[in-house]
Design a protein around this motif. Structure first.
Motif, PDB file in Angstrom:
ATOM      1  N   ARG A 187       0.892  -1.157  -0.020  1.00 46.31           N
ATOM      2  CA  ARG A 187      -0.034  -0.094   0.020  1.00 46.31           C
ATOM      3  C   ARG A 187       0.870   1.037   0.229  1.00 46.31           C
ATOM      4  NH1 ARG A 187      -5.158  -0.348   4.056  1.00 46.31           N
ATOM      5  NH2 ARG A 187      -5.733  -2.113   2.893  1.00 46.31           N
ATOM      6  N   ASN A 246      -9.993  -4.345  10.685  1.00 46.96           N
ATOM      7  CA  ASN A 246     -11.252  -3.598   9.996  1.00 46.96           C
ATOM      8  C   ASN A 246     -12.225  -4.671   9.551  1.00 46.96           C
ATOM      9  OD1 ASN A 246     -12.686  -1.802   8.498  1.00 46.96           O
ATOM     10  ND2 ASN A 246     -11.162  -1.516   7.046  1.00 46.96           N
ATOM     11  N   ASP A 292     -15.851  -8.552   4.353  1.00 48.67           N
ATOM     12  CA  ASP A 292     -14.447  -8.639   4.117  1.00 48.67           C
ATOM     13  C   ASP A 292     -13.556  -8.057   5.391  1.00 48.67           C
ATOM     14  OD1 ASP A 292     -11.925  -7.710   3.278  1.00 48.67           O
ATOM     15  OD2 ASP A 292     -12.777  -6.058   2.301  1.00 48.67           O
ATOM     16  N   THR A 293     -13.026  -8.769   5.931  1.00 49.90           N
ATOM     17  CA  THR A 293     -12.038  -8.196   7.111  1.00 49.90           C
ATOM     18  C   THR A 293     -10.791  -8.272   6.718  1.00 49.90           C
ATOM     19  OG1 THR A 293     -11.489 -10.113   8.335  1.00 49.90           O
ATOM     20  CG2 THR A 293     -13.992  -9.409   8.343  1.00 49.90           C
TER      21      THR A 293
END
Ligand code: SER
Length: 594
Positions: free
Chosen positions: A68, A204, A227-228
């Motif tokens: 990222r 998250n 979606d974690t």
């Protein structure tokens, strides 16, 4: 606890809840053309989040390597990394908010699992806006589960909404779980979601219920997904009571190496504008990221992923320079060696690619040295032109042509010269846009086109690949291919230009095979079986157990998604049109069938 134990625990926990483990795939996305890198565990799942059936079922779990770069400026603080591993669990139209929250709480706090003190945890939920309502339901479930009201914060879309990863695609409100590090608040306003590092986001949970369309609409997804994403480095750090991820086993040996290089040295470097602490972390973070990008087959270049890779290596090299670590110490190669050592069990490919990784890092450092001298001259001229300001265009020119990251230009300019950062960003965005378009086009070319001419060229590419290995050696590996009805383009690893004789030999071998009129056989088998059979090609693990292997007698055996002709006699005559260099260490052949 070490990182592998944490990963195993997570996977075991979700396996017990009926999830199937899916592979940790390449950093270069295969299913999502809207991004350059796999930035989250959900990327490889985009088609399945949009409704396609997954062979692993409706409940999936994984540990996924990610890159990222959106937070690259934050790297050097306690918690941001450009490379990280993300644990995730998914529901494809199966369980939704309640189970997700309850299981997350159980995994974090149960003595049988992570045993985190529940009082250290707080959560944020979506505050609601014109696109989606306030998430009272998630807040209620948290309260029932064990997080008191005063540790539940409602935040806007900028904080509590995830995706789409590119401009369009699956997305939805999320709830984020924070761990209180015990540090002082940075201000009276400080709360979870504040970037000072007091509260560290460890997990998250995304309630993926919308598809953002190209017109900017949020359409309800027919299939509501979960979606974690849990950060391995961060969670490990808090479990071990560390202040940042650089103290964990995933960074510590790298930090020790850099520290060793600086020990007993003059402290002059402390005058540089980046703080030495930050500089060390940038070197460690960026070279780790570069090592993994190289492992996944990218080489530094001025386009797409190669451009990001170049930027990471150069930023790290620059920081090493600012710390006065000498070029001859090959810091990037030494760091990469340690990275390989740390991760070799989880990523055995690092060992297979070690030589390539170290060589590419060394070469890029060398190139940067060359650019640096030339760039400094150009920088001098720019300053002579205007002693007060560097235009965005000039800053971008330094970046693009001489490889000067904007931070370097900033460092050189010091405080008395202003840099038009906005103008620079504009130029940069324009460049990124072009680069993304390139990526999207490539994606289409590969998957969408099944015309007869293209199909023939796909098969010809297999013959070419094998012929090159026969003439040049087994180091020849596919680096990329692009096929349209007119021609094939094949990129492969090889250092030198091919001689006219070699090209002729390759052509001859391919044409001899075509004349043998051999059938093309397709078999489905596991990756293991394909390896045993000696198949070549891109061995990225695919979804499901099976891959397609295409063989042409005993001449060629290659893993591939197809399409291919039934018999190679259909190909006609093979002709190489051009041979040249792709990125460095990579040659490119364009060929046609007549
Ligand atoms: N996609 C979400 C994230 O990256 C959860 O996995 O945070």
């Amino acid at each position: 606890m070490n990182s592998q134990e944490l990963i195993n625990k997570y996977i075991d926990f979700f396996k017990q809840k009926g999830h199937t483990l899916i592979p940790n795939v390449s950093l270069i996305p295969e299913h999502d053309p809207s991004v350059l890198f796999t930035t989250a565990g959900m990327h490889p799942l985009v088609p399945f989040l949009l409704g396609q059936k997954h062979p692993g079922g409706k409940r999936l779990v994984s540990n996924q390597r990610c890159i990222r770069t959106t937070d690259i400026k934050e790297v050097g603080d306690a918690w941001h990394n450009t490379f990280f591993e993300m644990l995730g669990n998914w529901s494809l139209g199966d369980y939704f908010k309640e189970d997700t929250i309850k299981w997350a709480y159980e995994f974090l706090t149960s003595p049988q699992w992570l045993n985190i003190n529940t009082e250290k945890l707080s959560v944020t939920v979506f505050a609601g806006d014109e696109d989606a309502p306030r998430d009272e339901q998630a807040a209620e479930i948290w309260q029932e589960t064990g997080i008191p009201k005063e540790r539940i914060y409602f935040l806007p879309k900028s904080e509590n909404w995830w995706g789409p990863a590119g401009k369009i695609g699956p997305c939805g409100p999320d709830t984020e779980i924070f761990y209180d590090t015990g540090q002082k608040k940075c201000s009276s306003e400080c709360k979870p979601g504040c970037s000072c590092g007091k509260n560290c986001e460890i997990w998250n949970l995304v309630f993926m219920q919308y598809d953002k369309t190209s017109t900017g609409e949020y359409k309800e997804l027919k299939q509501k997904n979960i979606d974690t994403g849990m950060g391995v480095e961060r969670t490990l750090a808090i479990l071990e009571g560390y202040e940042n991820s650089y103290q964990t086993e995933l960074f510590k040996p790298i930090m020790d190496l850099i520290e060793e290089k600086l020990s007993g040295r003059s402290q002059d470097y402390r005058e540089v504008s980046t703080s030495p602490e930050k500089a060390k972390k940038i070197i460690a973070d960026h070279i780790k990221a570069a090592t993994f990008i190289l492992m996944d087959g990218i080489t530094p270049s001025n386009l797409d992923q190669g451009y990001v890779l170049r930027r990471l290596i150069r930023r790290a090299t620059l920081q090493a320079k600012l710390l006065e670590i000498e070029k001859k110490e090959n810091v990037s190669q030494q760091v990469a060696n340690i990275v390989i050592d740390i991760y070799k069990e989880r990523y055995p490919n690092l060992l297979d690619k070690k030589e390539f990784i170290l060589k590419e890092l060394g070469k890029e450092e060398d190139r940067f040295e060359l650019c640096l001298a030339k760039g400094l001259k150009v920088f001098g001229k720019i300053i002579d032109k205007n002693r007060k300001k560097i235009s965005g265009q000039d800053a971008f020119h330094l970046y693009d042509t001489y490889g000067f990251p904007i931070e370097l230009t900033q460092d050189l300019a010091r405080d008395d010269i202003k840099i038009d950062r906005e103008g620079f960003n504009k130029e940069f965005k324009e460049h990124q846009k072009l680069s993304r378009k390139g990526a999207a086009k490539k994606f289409k070319g590969g998957l969408a086109d099944h015309t007869e001419a293209t199909t023939k060229l796909h098969t010809a590419t297999h013959l070419l690949h094998q012929a090159l290995r026969q003439i040049l050696g087994d180091h020849v590996e596919q680096k990329g291919s692009n096929i349209n009805p007119e021609r094939l383009r094949f990129d492969f690893t090889h250092q030198e230009k091919l001689s006219p004789e070699q090209l002729e030999q390759v052509e001859q071998i391919v044409n001899e095979q075509i004349q043998k009129a051999l059938p093309v056989k397709m078999e489905e088998m596991t990756v293991e079986q394909a390896k045993e059979k000696g198949a070549i090609g891109l061995f990225e693990e695919k979804y499901g157990d099976k891959v397609k292997v295409y063989s042409i007698n005993d001449f060629s055996c290659e893993i591939c998604g197809g399409p291919h002709v039934k018999n190679i006699k259909e190909l006609g005559e093979f002709k190489i049109k051009k041979e040249g260099s792709g990125s460095s260490g990579v040659r490119r052949i364009k060929a046609i069938l007549i």
